[in-house]
Design a protein around this motif. Structure first.
Motif, short mmCIF file in Angstrom:
data_model
loop_
_atom_site.label_atom_id
_atom_site.label_comp_id
_atom_site.label_asym_id
_atom_site.label_seq_id
_atom_site.Cartn_x
_atom_site.Cartn_y
_atom_site.Cartn_z
N TRP A 82 46.83 27.23 32.40
CA TRP A 82 47.59 26.03 32.06
C TRP A 82 48.99 26.07 32.66
O TRP A 82 49.51 25.04 33.12
CB TRP A 82 47.65 25.84 30.54
N THR B 240 49.82 27.66 35.44
CA THR B 240 49.63 27.45 36.88
C THR B 240 49.37 25.97 37.18
O THR B 240 49.96 25.41 38.12
CB THR B 240 48.46 28.31 37.41
N LEU B 241 48.48 25.35 36.42
CA LEU B 241 48.21 23.93 36.62
C LEU B 241 49.47 23.08 36.38
O LEU B 241 49.72 22.12 37.10
CB LEU B 241 47.09 23.46 35.70
N ILE C 145 52.61 24.04 36.86
CA ILE C 145 53.50 24.25 38.01
C ILE C 145 53.00 23.46 39.22
O ILE C 145 53.78 22.80 39.90
CB ILE C 145 53.62 25.76 38.32
N VAL C 146 51.69 23.51 39.49
CA VAL C 146 51.11 22.76 40.61
C VAL C 146 51.35 21.27 40.42
O VAL C 146 51.74 20.56 41.36
CB VAL C 146 49.61 23.07 40.76
N PHE C 147 51.16 20.77 39.21
CA PHE C 147 51.39 19.35 38.93
C PHE C 147 52.84 18.96 39.18
O PHE C 147 53.12 17.95 39.82
CB PHE C 147 50.99 19.05 37.47
N VAL D 255 55.07 20.50 41.10
CA VAL D 255 55.37 20.61 42.53
C VAL D 255 54.80 19.42 43.29
O VAL D 255 55.47 18.82 44.13
CB VAL D 255 54.85 21.95 43.10
N CYS D 256 53.57 19.05 42.99
CA CYS D 256 52.93 17.91 43.69
C CYS D 256 53.67 16.61 43.39
O CYS D 256 53.95 15.82 44.29
CB CYS D 256 51.47 17.78 43.31
N CYS D 257 53.97 16.35 42.12
CA CYS D 257 54.67 15.12 41.77
C CYS D 257 56.07 15.11 42.35
O CYS D 257 56.52 14.08 42.85
CB CYS D 257 54.73 14.96 40.25
#
Length: 160
Positions: free
Chosen positions: A5, A7-8, A10-12, A14-16
């Motif tokens: 959770w 990691t997800l 952080i990825v969210f 960074v992408c946004c």
């Protein structure tokens, strides 16, 4: 499971954040091009239409416009508008379309602009297509006539 959770998350973020940054950069670049086009278009309309100066149109014309209109054609367009509208007293303008294009490694921007003016003989409309290659703006298409007319005086070119 907790690390998944995190990691997800952080990825969210960074992408946004990256998408927002790209959107912000694209918006600012388009706004800058639109502002530059508006300044060039307004200056061109003032130079050409105030006293209907064919030399001002020729000086700002894109090579495509000059190539597709035999010598004397732009002068006839300006004379027609001078006779039908008279000198321009005032105008307001707005950009109706902005397109960035790339073909065969060449990039350019086309901007459609409309000016509604008050002329000595009544209201009129001028439509321009502006072309930007590199840092240079020019006029690719020029239409004009009394407000609501079907573009009686025009000179145009195709950039494709």
């Amino acid at each position: 499971m907790k690390w998944l959770w995190i990691t997800l998350g952080i990825v969210f973020v960074v992408c946004c954040g990256g998408g927002s940054l790209i959107g912000y950069i694209v918006y600012n670049n388009a706004k800058g091009v639109s502002d530059d086009a508006g300044k060039f278009g307004d200056a061109s309309i003032t130079a050409i239409c105030t006293n209907w100066d064919a030399n001002a149109l020729n000086a700002r014309a894109a090579p495509e416009l000059l190539d597709q209109n035999p010598e004397g054609t732009l002068e006839k367009v300006v004379d027609t508008l001078r006779n039908s509208l008279g000198p321009m007293k005032s105008f307001t303008s707005h950009i109706t379309n902005l397109n960035a294009k790339t073909e065969n490694g060449q990039s350019w921007v086309e901007v459609q602009m409309v000016a509604n003016g008050q002329f000595e003989k009544g209201p009129g409309e001028i439509e321009l297509t502006l072309l930007k290659r590199g840092d240079k703006w020019s006029i690719l298409k020029f239409y004009g006539g009394p407000e609501g007319s079907k573009k009686p005086a025009s000179s145009s070119s195709s950039s494709e």
